[in-house]
Design an enzyme around this catalytic site. Structure first.
Site, PDB file in Angstrom:
ATOM      1  N   ASN A 185       0.741  -1.268   0.143  1.00 59.95           N
ATOM      2  CA  ASN A 185       0.086   0.074   0.001  1.00 59.95           C
ATOM      3  C   ASN A 185       0.941   1.094  -0.075  1.00 59.95           C
ATOM      4  O   ASN A 185       2.105   1.136   0.078  1.00 59.95           O
ATOM      5  CB  ASN A 185      -0.827  -0.073   1.251  1.00 59.95           C
ATOM      6  CG  ASN A 185      -0.350  -0.111   2.403  1.00 59.95           C
ATOM      7  OD1 ASN A 185       0.965   0.437   2.669  1.00 59.95           O
ATOM      8  ND2 ASN A 185      -0.810  -0.660   3.465  1.00 59.95           N
ATOM      9  N   GLU A 224       3.435   1.507   2.904  1.00 56.15           N
ATOM     10  CA  GLU A 224       4.535   0.367   2.713  1.00 56.15           C
ATOM     11  C   GLU A 224       5.525   0.894   1.794  1.00 56.15           C
ATOM     12  O   GLU A 224       6.787   0.587   2.103  1.00 56.15           O
ATOM     13  CB  GLU A 224       3.942  -0.826   2.416  1.00 56.15           C
ATOM     14  CG  GLU A 224       3.165  -1.666   3.719  1.00 56.15           C
ATOM     15  CD  GLU A 224       2.474  -2.669   3.385  1.00 56.15           C
ATOM     16  OE1 GLU A 224       1.842  -3.397   4.235  1.00 56.15           O
ATOM     17  OE2 GLU A 224       2.119  -2.878   2.274  1.00 56.15           O
ATOM     18  N   ASP A 235      -4.887  -8.498   1.851  1.00 48.17           N
ATOM     19  CA  ASP A 235      -4.686  -9.827   1.563  1.00 48.17           C
ATOM     20  C   ASP A 235      -5.698 -10.375   0.296  1.00 48.17           C
ATOM     21  O   ASP A 235      -5.301 -11.239  -0.512  1.00 48.17           O
ATOM     22  CB  ASP A 235      -5.367 -10.772   2.737  1.00 48.17           C
ATOM     23  CG  ASP A 235      -4.533 -10.238   3.981  1.00 48.17           C
ATOM     24  OD1 ASP A 235      -3.295 -10.263   3.884  1.00 48.17           O
ATOM     25  OD2 ASP A 235      -5.154 -10.337   4.978  1.00 48.17           O
TER      26      ASP A 235
END
Length: 325
Positions: free
Chosen positions: A205, A208, A275
């Site tokens: 994301n 990150e 996920d």
């Protein structure tokens, strides 16, 4: 994007795909209740529990996303021998996820317990040991990985920083996949991506991505494009997917760049959306979709998940319905 090709993939091709997940498996546990009074023992609210719910977290949730869509799914992870571990194992078996590579060790199962009153989270309790696997356990882990890679189409490294995804483990997975021409994708953690070098795709994301950049960037198309190209070159990747919250996601694959908007809707909870993205994207690649089509499908699936409370896995019917809407 050709929706007919995507719908055909979802209906006819997913159940022929085989994906292995390697990473940090977790159990998410929720205690739902209501607060009507303060404890006489201390100035704290009393939550009268009315419902208990257990769900998959981390690499286990990635596996759940794949299995619920009909993919042949295997998991290699470390799970403890206590009650939390037993519960997680039972849930994995109930979803027909192959757990032959799951190791039961003395480390506790990573478990997050949330106490909720109404829609307000009051407290979270974490059970975890983030130390790396022992040398003996790591060797067994690597043997499991080597044995299973040859039987799958793609591998997902699901790193939550709980001690499983060491540099040795990640590089072993990536090198074995490269040798056998298998796809390997990574959901990253932390500010050192050296251990992911050589992977096909990494799916951070924006936060990150910023964690590894010398200068933080904004949620802007051009800034993300420029930063992503530098990251791809530095870590010898095939491409990068950056999830951008309300702005959707960006996929860079070689010279091809696609910016995909998120569907406008009320967002309840983004937990577990990452996920879903890596699961559906990798599944698409395993089924021979190109990166843009696989990313589009992942973006559609994530749009379903964020409207739910807590971690959630999208079903095949829900994904088809979202594609048609």
């Amino acid at each position: 994007m050709n929706h007919e090709i995507l719908k055909n993939f979802v209906t006819d091709k997913i159940d022929k795909c085989r994906v292995l997940v390697v990473g940090d498996a977790m159990l998410d546990k929720y205690y739902f209740g209501e607060v009507t009074r303060i404890s006489p023992e201390a100035p704290v609210p009393i939550n009268r529990v009315t419902k208990i719910k257990e769900t998959f977290g981390g690499a286990a949730n990635v596996s759940h996303n794949l299995a619920l869509l009909g993919c042949h799914t295997s998991l290699i992870a470390q799970i403890g021998t206590e009650n939390h571990g037993d519960s997680l194992i039972d849930k994995l078996i109930s979803r027909r996820i192959d757990i032959l590579g799951v190791m039961r060790t003395e480390k506790p199962t990573t478990t997050k317990i949330r106490v909720i009153s109404g829609h307000q989270q009051m407290l979270r309790l974490d059970f975890e040991d983030n130390s790396e696997l022992s040398e003996e356990d790591a060797e067994k882990f690597l043997l499991n990985i080597t044995a299973q890679i040859k039987n799958v189409d793609a591998v997902i490294i699901s790193d939550y920083g709980k001690g499983v995804c060491t540099e040795k483990v990640c590089q072993t997975v990536i090198q074995k996949c490269r040798e056998q021409n298998k796809i390997v994708t990574v959901d990253p953690k932390g500010d050192d991506w050296t251990k992911y070098s050589g992977a096909n795709f990494i799916t951070p994301n924006l936060k990150e991505l910023n964690d590894i950049l010398p200068k933080k960037i904004q949620n802007d198309d051009k800034e993300i494009e420029n930063a992503a190209r530098g990251v791809i070159e530095k870590f010898k990747l095939s491409g990068l997917i950056v999830t951008r919250s309300a702005k959707g996601l960006t996929v860079i694959d070689g010279e091809n760049i696609s910016h995909m908007k998120a569907k406008t809707q009320e967002v309840f909870d983004v937990s577990g959306a990452g996920d879903t993205v890596i699961s559906v994207f990798t599944l698409g690649l395993a089924g021979k979709l190109d990166a843009a089509a696989a990313a589009y499908l992942a973006n559609v699936a994530a749009g379903v998940v964020v409207t739910k409370v807590g971690t959630y896995a999208v079903s095949r019917d829900e994904l088809l319905q979202a594609l048609c809407s």
